[in-house]
Design a protein around this motif. Structure first.
Motif, mmCIF file in Angstrom:
data_model
loop_
_atom_site.group_PDB
_atom_site.id
_atom_site.type_symbol
_atom_site.label_atom_id
_atom_site.label_comp_id
_atom_site.label_asym_id
_atom_site.label_seq_id
_atom_site.Cartn_x
_atom_site.Cartn_y
_atom_site.Cartn_z
ATOM 1 N N MET A 1 0.839 -1.203 0.000
ATOM 2 C CA MET A 1 0.000 0.000 0.000
ATOM 3 C C MET A 1 0.873 1.251 0.000
ATOM 4 O O MET A 1 1.885 1.332 0.672
ATOM 5 C CB MET A 1 -0.892 -0.001 1.246
ATOM 6 N N ALA A 2 0.473 2.194 -0.792
ATOM 7 C CA ALA A 2 1.248 3.435 -0.887
ATOM 8 C C ALA A 2 1.175 4.192 0.428
ATOM 9 O O ALA A 2 0.241 4.022 1.201
ATOM 10 C CB ALA A 2 0.689 4.295 -2.012
ATOM 11 N N LEU A 4 1.076 7.943 2.457
ATOM 12 C CA LEU A 4 0.481 9.248 2.213
ATOM 13 C C LEU A 4 1.588 10.275 1.955
ATOM 14 O O LEU A 4 2.539 10.348 2.719
ATOM 15 C CB LEU A 4 -0.333 9.623 3.462
ATOM 16 N N GLN A 8 -0.080 15.742 2.615
ATOM 17 C CA GLN A 8 -1.369 15.189 3.044
ATOM 18 C C GLN A 8 -1.315 14.654 4.476
ATOM 19 O O GLN A 8 -2.308 14.700 5.194
ATOM 20 C CB GLN A 8 -1.827 14.104 2.079
ATOM 21 N N SER A 9 -0.153 14.140 4.868
ATOM 22 C CA SER A 9 -0.003 13.717 6.272
ATOM 23 C C SER A 9 -0.130 14.922 7.194
ATOM 24 O O SER A 9 -0.808 14.866 8.227
ATOM 25 C CB SER A 9 1.370 13.089 6.518
ATOM 26 N N ALA A 12 -3.728 16.114 7.301
ATOM 27 C CA ALA A 12 -4.580 15.239 8.115
ATOM 28 C C ALA A 12 -4.388 15.527 9.598
ATOM 29 O O ALA A 12 -5.343 15.576 10.377
ATOM 30 C CB ALA A 12 -4.261 13.778 7.817
ATOM 31 N N GLU A 13 -3.123 15.741 9.997
ATOM 32 C CA GLU A 13 -2.831 16.022 11.395
ATOM 33 C C GLU A 13 -3.450 17.363 11.810
ATOM 34 O O GLU A 13 -4.082 17.473 12.863
ATOM 35 C CB GLU A 13 -1.314 16.060 11.606
ATOM 36 N N ILE A 15 -5.995 19.013 10.463
ATOM 37 C CA ILE A 15 -7.459 18.948 10.488
ATOM 38 C C ILE A 15 -7.934 18.233 11.754
ATOM 39 O O ILE A 15 -8.898 18.646 12.392
ATOM 40 C CB ILE A 15 -7.991 18.263 9.200
ATOM 41 N N ARG A 19 -10.449 20.010 14.541
ATOM 42 C CA ARG A 19 -11.727 19.396 14.937
ATOM 43 C C ARG A 19 -11.743 19.062 16.423
ATOM 44 O O ARG A 19 -12.770 19.201 17.090
ATOM 45 C CB ARG A 19 -11.951 18.114 14.124
ATOM 46 N N ALA B 208 1.989 0.098 4.362
ATOM 47 C CA ALA B 208 1.627 -1.281 4.631
ATOM 48 C C ALA B 208 0.595 -1.409 5.748
ATOM 49 O O ALA B 208 0.677 -2.281 6.585
ATOM 50 C CB ALA B 208 2.879 -2.091 5.002
ATOM 51 N N ASP B 209 -0.359 -0.476 5.774
ATOM 52 C CA ASP B 209 -1.387 -0.583 6.790
ATOM 53 C C ASP B 209 -2.507 -1.484 6.297
ATOM 54 O O ASP B 209 -3.413 -1.069 5.605
ATOM 55 C CB ASP B 209 -1.931 0.807 7.147
ATOM 56 N N THR B 238 -8.668 1.038 5.502
ATOM 57 C CA THR B 238 -9.115 1.765 4.313
ATOM 58 C C THR B 238 -10.639 1.769 4.301
ATOM 59 O O THR B 238 -11.265 0.852 4.823
ATOM 60 C CB THR B 238 -8.606 1.038 3.049
ATOM 61 N N PHE B 270 -7.743 6.320 3.555
ATOM 62 C CA PHE B 270 -7.044 5.377 4.424
ATOM 63 C C PHE B 270 -6.300 6.126 5.517
ATOM 64 O O PHE B 270 -6.136 7.351 5.455
ATOM 65 C CB PHE B 270 -6.103 4.489 3.605
ATOM 66 N N PRO B 272 -3.417 7.775 7.623
ATOM 67 C CA PRO B 272 -3.999 8.545 8.717
ATOM 68 C C PRO B 272 -4.836 9.741 8.238
ATOM 69 O O PRO B 272 -4.807 10.794 8.855
ATOM 70 C CB PRO B 272 -2.740 9.039 9.439
ATOM 71 N N MET B 273 -5.583 9.605 7.149
ATOM 72 C CA MET B 273 -6.333 10.749 6.621
ATOM 73 C C MET B 273 -7.450 11.182 7.573
ATOM 74 O O MET B 273 -8.038 10.366 8.262
ATOM 75 C CB MET B 273 -6.924 10.384 5.252
ATOM 76 N N VAL B 275 -11.130 12.545 7.562
ATOM 77 C CA VAL B 275 -12.205 12.496 6.569
ATOM 78 C C VAL B 275 -13.563 12.851 7.182
ATOM 79 O O VAL B 275 -13.684 13.000 8.406
ATOM 80 C CB VAL B 275 -12.310 11.085 5.933
#
Lengths: 299, 509
Positions: A1-2, A4, A8-9, A12-13, A15, A19, B208-209, B238, B270, B272-273, B275
């Motif tokens: 899996m790719a 982030l 974007q990391s 995300a932190e 945001i 909140r 690799a989560d 995800t 996925f 650590p987004m 959302v």
């Protein structure tokens, strides 16, 4: 899996922090300084609460010594995004003649910024205030928490900060105490500019190079706004320059630069060997200057 | 370009500040005017670059966690620079809590000291998967391979039981730069590359989560009557529109309707987004609830076994109510028993009736309401918590959940649910053609994705495999419906059985 991408990391932190504060505090406010970091912070707030509006007001502490272009940008920007904007000025100090020429920068800052900020927070009854400070800006900020606890007098004690683990923030305060929250803590100047480019975020035009009328004073380029006085032998001249960080006109110098677009600013940063706040007079008033200001309640 | 967070730990004078100064300096993370202020007698003292507060300048030691930033073309790095002084276990734990990797510094002249062991132990306790052991001051021991070897041997013996995924060793001189950014010519016997090369390539936590989906609900966004979004940061896994969700603690199920965002609806999100999810049903959900994968739900319990790092001047008081902040919920909790304290110098379990600042113990914790959690070792975000003193409001402890107290009281028969938890997916029987290589190709593809899979030639064999919780590929004659590997995989994760459909082509494998 790719994994982030780093912006974007960081997004995300940030945001998550915005909140979390909104969920746990009664009256948050966002300190809006009109600079690039504030622009990014506002965009993150728009994203955090989308499709709703930003659920807290923006607060600008106006020393009245800000650049005119900043004020114009501020008013347009707030209107455009539909945010509630509070502008606060320490009118009493100004009526009593506070200005940087008479008081010197250190005292001027204490009255028109620190005192004004503490007053505005108290008057608004705000229990949490977001600020756009980043840890990479200045040495004493490297140890700042994301939730920075301030006592009833708005003061900061670097030896008595709460440990901060994982993404679990302690929001418990007693009445009168406040928390300063820094959602951009882990962003660098480069991250901020890359994000501005990626997200197409509006910023004050003063960040972009053009020919400006300035006075060359040692290594700094000083603007002539607000009736700045010329020293003997000084002549204003047109210099291709831009602002790297924005503050009061008296205390913020421009830098020589040809960077008139975002990609050029980012290229310029890659080659830069001088730090962003170098042109901020107030950081250099004396050894450990920023730390002293923070202890007193400055952001 | 992605992000790697690492922490550093070192003793007072093993050169940690110099190493970080070196990394910042050589990757241009430090600026000229900052360098000018640390220039002494024409020579740059790199350690002063990271030396922040007045108090520590006066004492000459680092007293708090400081965060530093630098980037190479491959990666952005966040360093949690933590003090090495004995009394600051609490800061080391703080720095390690978000780290993908820890650098342990060892002075080549002094070898593995108690501090080095302590740092490594705290890193393992906080779940840092990787360690880089930087054997520093090699210039002062003539870059001796023997010294390097003996330190490596000693550290690896000790660290074996700490459960790191990887431990790597680097002979360096932070002062001169050997093996920090580029491999050094002064260590021809060493072919492990430079420390920075390792930092640039080591896998981060965000990769690799493959863990089951978890999203603690942080905030409900309800701007109009038509929109109700559940906002939160994905803790693991995800999520996509159409996925089934279990809502805890209510136990109701629903389906993801959309992933709303400022930039348009997302097709997938996925960890650590952060959302905003909308769901298909009208269900009352609030902050502190958790949206999870229905086939791999978290544990639900209110009596837990946890490790605690005590961080307050006031010692732990048994039975006293504290506040526990865990994911997005904050409730009352108390420590009912200290099972044992851990001596971090010897790692021995010591019987104890109290827990003081910078001490670590395994305790039994009781919460006012059941907690929705995973064990910390399998999920940091849903296994971590802090304790807050409800009177002083101080953060008094960091906790890592190890399991449910009294887990031995389980029913005799192994349930389907337990098998699902063990295997990480549902059981199924999938028909595949009897002829050709397709069954084997499919088996390999599923196996490589972590699916417990085997091939059966008869219906009753397939049933046995299914009963054991496995995926059976049943080779049969007949007509087949084409399905891609992704469809099969996803149907194992989603909460519905794979109908006895068939499979004809290798497409997607």
């Amino acid at each position: 899996m790719a994994s982030l991408p780093h912006l974007q990391s960081l997004e995300a932190e940030s945001i998550h922090i915005l909140r979390e504060v909104m969920a746990e505090f009664e009256r948050p406010v966002m300190l809006y300084s009109v600079g690039k970091d504030s622009s990014v912070m506002v965009r993150l707030a728009q994203k955090a609460f989308y499709p709703g509006p930003i659920p807290f007001p923006l607060l600008h502490v106006d020393t009245t010594y800000k650049f005119q272009e900043m004020i114009e940008f501020r008013d347009n920007f707030a209107k455009q995004i539909g945010a509630r904007l509070i502008v606060h000025t320490n009118t009493e100090a100004i009526a009593n003649g506070a200005n940087p020429y008479r008081l010197g920068t250190e005292k001027c800052c204490a009255l028109l910024k620190t005192q004004a900020l503490l007053d505005a927070l108290r008057e608004g009854g705000f229990d949490a205030a977001f600020g756009g400070a980043r840890r990479d800006e200045e040495k004493s900020r490297a140890k700042e928490r994301i939730y920075s606890f301030r006592d009833r007098f708005g003061q900061w004690d670097p030896k008595n900060q709460r440990p901060e683990l994982w993404n679990l923030y302690n929001s418990r305060i007693n009445k009168g105490e406040t928390i300063r929250v820094f959602p951009l803590s882990n962003w660098t100047e480069m991250d901020v500019w890359q994000y501005i480019q990626e997200e197409n975020i509006p910023v004050v035009p003063m960040y972009f190079a053009k020919e400006r009328s300035v006075v060359v004073r040692g290594n700094s380029l000083v603007s002539l706004e607000h009736n700045a006085t010329l020293r003997p032998g000084e002549q204003p001249e047109l210099v291709m320059s831009r602002m790297r960080s924005l503050g009061c006109s008296h205390c913020t110098g421009a830098i020589r630069s040809e960077a008139d677009t975002l990609p050029k600013i980012i290229d310029e940063l890659i080659t830069f060997r001088r730090s962003e706040r170098e042109n901020r007079v107030i950081d250099h008033d004396r050894e450990g200057s920023m730390e002293l200001k923070k202890r007193e309640g400055y952001f | 370009m992605d992000l790697l967070r690492f922490s550093t730990a070192g003793s007072v004078d093993d050169g940690k500040s110099t190493l970080i100064g070196r990394l910042l300096f050589d990757t241009k993370g430090a600026y000229e005017d900052q360098l000018a202020s640390i220039r002494k007698n024409g020579k740059i003292d790199l350690s002063l670059l990271t030396d922040g507060l007045r108090a520590e300048r006066e004492q000459g030691i680092t007293i708090d966690v400081a965060y530093r930033y630098f980037a190479t073309p491959r990666r952005k790095f966040i360093i949690a620079d933590t003090p090495g002084h004995e009394q600051y276990t609490r800061n080391m734990a703080t720095g390690a809590s978000t780290a993908d990797l820890t650098i342990v510094l060892i002075d080549a002249r002094k070898g593995v000291l108690p501090q080095s062991r302590r740092h490594a132990y705290i890193a393992s306790l906080l779940g840092t998967p990787r360690v880089a052991v930087a054997i520093n001051k090699m210039d002062l021991v003539d870059f001796s391979q023997d010294i390097y070897n003996s330190i490596e041997r000693e550290f690896s013996e000790f660290s074996q039981e700490l459960g790191f995924r990887e431990v790597r060793y680097f002979p360096i001189s932070a002062l001169d730069g050997d093996n920090v950014v580029a491999p050094s010519a002064r260590t021809p016997w060493f072919d492990g590359g430079s420390l920075l090369q390792y930092l640039e390539t080591a896998p981060g936590l965000a990769e690799a989560d493959r863990k089951p989906f978890r999203m603690p609900v942080q905030y409900v966004i309800r701007p109009t009557l038509d929109f109700r979004g559940y906002a939160g940061q994905i803790a693991s896994g995800t999520v996509r529109p159409g996925d089934k969700l279990l809502i805890l603690p209510s136990g109701r199920t629903t389906t993801v309707k959309s992933l709303a965002s400022f930039d348009g609806d997302l097709k997938e999100a996925f960890a650590p987004m952060s959302v905003t999810l909308t769901i298909a049903d009208e269900i009352d959900i609030s902050r502190g609830d958790m949206l999870v994968s229905p086939i791999q739900p978290p544990h639900v319990a209110h009596r837990l076994e946890t490790a605690l790092v005590w961080m307050d001047e006031q010692p732990l008081r048994l039975g006293r109510p504290y506040l526990i902040k865990h994911t997005t919920s904050q409730i009352r909790a108390s420590v009912v028993a200290i099972q044992y304290r851990i001596d971090i110098n010897t790692l021995e379990h010591v019987p104890s009736s109290e827990l003081r600042l910078n001490e670590i113990a395994v305790v039994t914790l009781e919460t006012q309401r059941p907690l929705l959690f995973d064990r910390y070792c399998s999920n940091r975000n849903t296994g971590a918590f802090i304790l807050i003193d409800p009177v002083s409001n101080a953060t008094v402890a960091a906790g890592m959940i190890r399991g449910v107290e009294g887990e031995h009281n389980r029913p005799l028969r192994v349930s389907d649910e337990e098998r699902r938890l063990r295997h990480g997916h549902k059981p199924a029987i999938v028909n595949v053609p009897r002829e050709g290589e397709l069954a084997y190709e499919l088996e390999r593809a599923l196996f490589d994705r972590g699916v417990q899979v085997a091939i059966a030639d008869q219906q009753d064999q397939a049933r046995i495999l299914q009963n054991a919780g496995l995926v059976a590929l049943l080779r049969t004659d007949g007509a087949y419906v084409q399905r891609s590997i992704d469809e099969i995989f996803r149907s194992l994760e989603a909460d519905h059985t794979i109908p006895d459909e068939s499979f004809t082509s290798g497409e997607g494998i």
